[in-house]
Design a protein around this motif. Structure first.
Motif, short mmCIF file in Angstrom:
data_model
loop_
_atom_site.label_atom_id
_atom_site.label_comp_id
_atom_site.label_asym_id
_atom_site.label_seq_id
_atom_site.Cartn_x
_atom_site.Cartn_y
_atom_site.Cartn_z
N ASP A 162 0.80 -1.23 0.00
CA ASP A 162 0.00 0.00 0.00
C ASP A 162 0.83 1.28 0.00
OD1 ASP A 162 0.99 0.19 2.58
OD2 ASP A 162 -0.96 -0.05 3.56
N GLY A 163 2.15 1.16 0.00
CA GLY A 163 3.01 2.32 -0.04
C GLY A 163 3.26 2.98 1.31
N SER A 164 2.54 2.53 2.36
CA SER A 164 2.74 3.15 3.67
C SER A 164 3.20 2.17 4.73
CB SER A 164 1.48 3.87 4.13
OG SER A 164 0.41 2.96 4.26
N ALA A 165 2.79 0.93 4.66
CA ALA A 165 3.22 -0.10 5.62
C ALA A 165 4.21 -1.01 4.91
CB ALA A 165 2.03 -0.89 6.14
N TRP A 166 5.41 -1.10 5.45
CA TRP A 166 6.48 -1.87 4.82
C TRP A 166 6.90 -3.03 5.70
CZ3 TRP A 166 9.06 -0.81 0.13
CH2 TRP A 166 8.60 0.33 -0.54
N ALA A 167 7.35 -4.10 5.06
CA ALA A 167 7.96 -5.24 5.74
C ALA A 167 9.37 -5.41 5.17
CB ALA A 167 7.15 -6.51 5.52
N VAL A 168 10.27 -5.84 6.01
CA VAL A 168 11.65 -6.09 5.59
C VAL A 168 11.92 -7.58 5.68
CG1 VAL A 168 14.07 -5.73 6.21
CG2 VAL A 168 12.50 -3.80 6.21
N LEU A 169 12.51 -8.13 4.65
CA LEU A 169 12.91 -9.53 4.64
C LEU A 169 14.38 -9.58 5.01
CD1 LEU A 169 10.34 -9.34 2.82
CD2 LEU A 169 11.22 -11.35 1.66
N ASN A 170 14.66 -10.12 6.16
CA ASN A 170 15.98 -10.28 6.74
C ASN A 170 16.56 -8.95 7.21
OD1 ASN A 170 16.05 -13.09 6.44
ND2 ASN A 170 16.61 -12.86 4.30
N ALA A 171 16.95 -8.92 8.46
CA ALA A 171 17.51 -7.72 9.08
C ALA A 171 19.02 -7.86 9.10
CB ALA A 171 16.95 -7.55 10.49
N SER A 172 19.65 -7.41 8.04
CA SER A 172 21.10 -7.55 7.94
C SER A 172 21.79 -6.62 8.93
CB SER A 172 21.56 -7.23 6.51
OG SER A 172 21.84 -5.86 6.36
N PRO A 173 23.06 -6.88 9.23
CA PRO A 173 23.81 -5.97 10.10
C PRO A 173 23.88 -4.55 9.55
CG PRO A 173 25.00 -8.03 9.82
CD PRO A 173 23.85 -8.06 8.85
N ASP A 174 23.59 -4.37 8.27
CA ASP A 174 23.63 -3.06 7.61
C ASP A 174 22.28 -2.34 7.64
OD1 ASP A 174 26.31 -3.56 6.81
OD2 ASP A 174 25.62 -4.63 5.03
N ILE A 175 21.32 -2.84 8.40
CA ILE A 175 19.95 -2.30 8.33
C ILE A 175 19.88 -0.81 8.66
CG2 ILE A 175 19.25 -2.90 10.69
CD1 ILE A 175 17.00 -3.44 7.67
N ARG A 176 20.70 -0.32 9.56
CA ARG A 176 20.66 1.12 9.89
C ARG A 176 20.98 1.95 8.65
NH1 ARG A 176 23.24 5.31 10.00
NH2 ARG A 176 25.17 4.27 9.48
N GLN A 177 22.05 1.59 7.96
CA GLN A 177 22.42 2.32 6.74
C GLN A 177 21.37 2.13 5.66
OE1 GLN A 177 26.26 1.36 5.01
NE2 GLN A 177 25.71 2.32 3.08
N GLN A 178 20.85 0.91 5.53
CA GLN A 178 19.85 0.64 4.50
C GLN A 178 18.59 1.47 4.72
OE1 GLN A 178 19.65 -3.60 5.05
NE2 GLN A 178 21.29 -3.99 3.57
N LEU A 179 18.13 1.58 5.96
CA LEU A 179 16.96 2.40 6.26
C LEU A 179 17.25 3.88 6.01
CD1 LEU A 179 15.68 0.65 9.52
CD2 LEU A 179 14.75 0.43 7.20
N ALA A 180 18.43 4.32 6.39
CA ALA A 180 18.81 5.72 6.19
C ALA A 180 18.89 6.06 4.70
CB ALA A 180 20.15 6.01 6.87
N ASP A 181 19.29 5.10 3.87
CA ASP A 181 19.45 5.33 2.43
C ASP A 181 18.15 5.17 1.65
OD1 ASP A 181 22.14 5.74 2.85
OD2 ASP A 181 22.76 3.74 2.14
N THR A 182 17.04 4.84 2.32
CA THR A 182 15.78 4.55 1.65
C THR A 182 14.69 5.50 2.14
OG1 THR A 182 16.49 2.23 1.62
CG2 THR A 182 14.20 2.67 1.04
N PRO A 183 14.46 6.61 1.45
CA PRO A 183 13.52 7.64 1.92
C PRO A 183 12.11 7.13 2.26
CG PRO A 183 14.83 8.51 0.12
CD PRO A 183 15.15 7.05 0.22
#
Length: 173
Positions: free
Chosen positions: A47-68
């Motif tokens: 729906d564009g507002s509720a997101w799920a993440v498949l696998n929480a890699s050790p890089d998740i902080r950077q990945q979330l920061a890089d994904t507006p």
């Protein structure tokens, strides 16, 4: 809105470059000749507002920061609603420790993976008993991850036992 997926990272354990590797690809990534990559993880929404993440890699902080689309829309209002962990490898669970802050989410995993997490007291930081991470075990049936996103079938695949379960503990001297 329809289904959307965002690749957060696509590299194997350690990312690219790996901190302890001097292969051609790692050297090329260090020099900027090829792009660096974070470890494998995927974000999905229906729906564009509720997101799920498949696998929480050790890089998740950077990945979330890089994904507006995954940035907070308020003080503690994140679009991340769920995390699906596909196995108990460090590369897929270590990022859960980054997600330990006050944001509630549903943690989808098999009973075996939940047991792996329960055996390691560091994952108590998720404060599962207080509802910050709501555990949900699935038994390979259709799995509703987020509004508009259902995994129709989960299947077991053969593989190795996670490294953290194969490491022998040191004896006290």
């Amino acid at each position: 809105m329809s289904f959307r997926a965002h690749i957060l990272g696509a590299a194997a354990g350690g990312g690219l470059p790996q901190w302890n590797c001097g292969c051609d690809n790692c050297n090329l990534a260090r020099s900027g000749d090829i792009p660096s990559q974070t470890q494998s993880s995927l974000a999905v929404t229906g729906d564009g507002s509720a997101w799920a993440v498949l696998n929480a890699s050790p890089d998740i902080r950077q990945q979330l920061a890089d994904t507006p689309v995954l940035h907070p829309s308020g003080l503690r209002d994140l679009p991340l609603r769920a995390v699906l962990v596909t196995n108990g490898d460090i590369d897929h669970i270590a990022g859960l420790l980054t997600l330990r802050e006050m944001q509630p989410f549903t943690l989808f995993a098999t009973a075996g993976i939940h047991e792996v997490l329960a055996q390691n007291p560091i994952f108590d930081a998720l404060e599962q008993r207080r509802g910050r991470a709501r555990n949900h075990c699935f038994d390979y049936d259709p799995l509703p991850l987020a509004p508009g996103v259902t995994v129709p079938r989960c299947s077991r695949v053969p593989g190795k036992v996670p490294l953290i379960l194969r490491v022998k503990r040191c004896k006290r001297i």
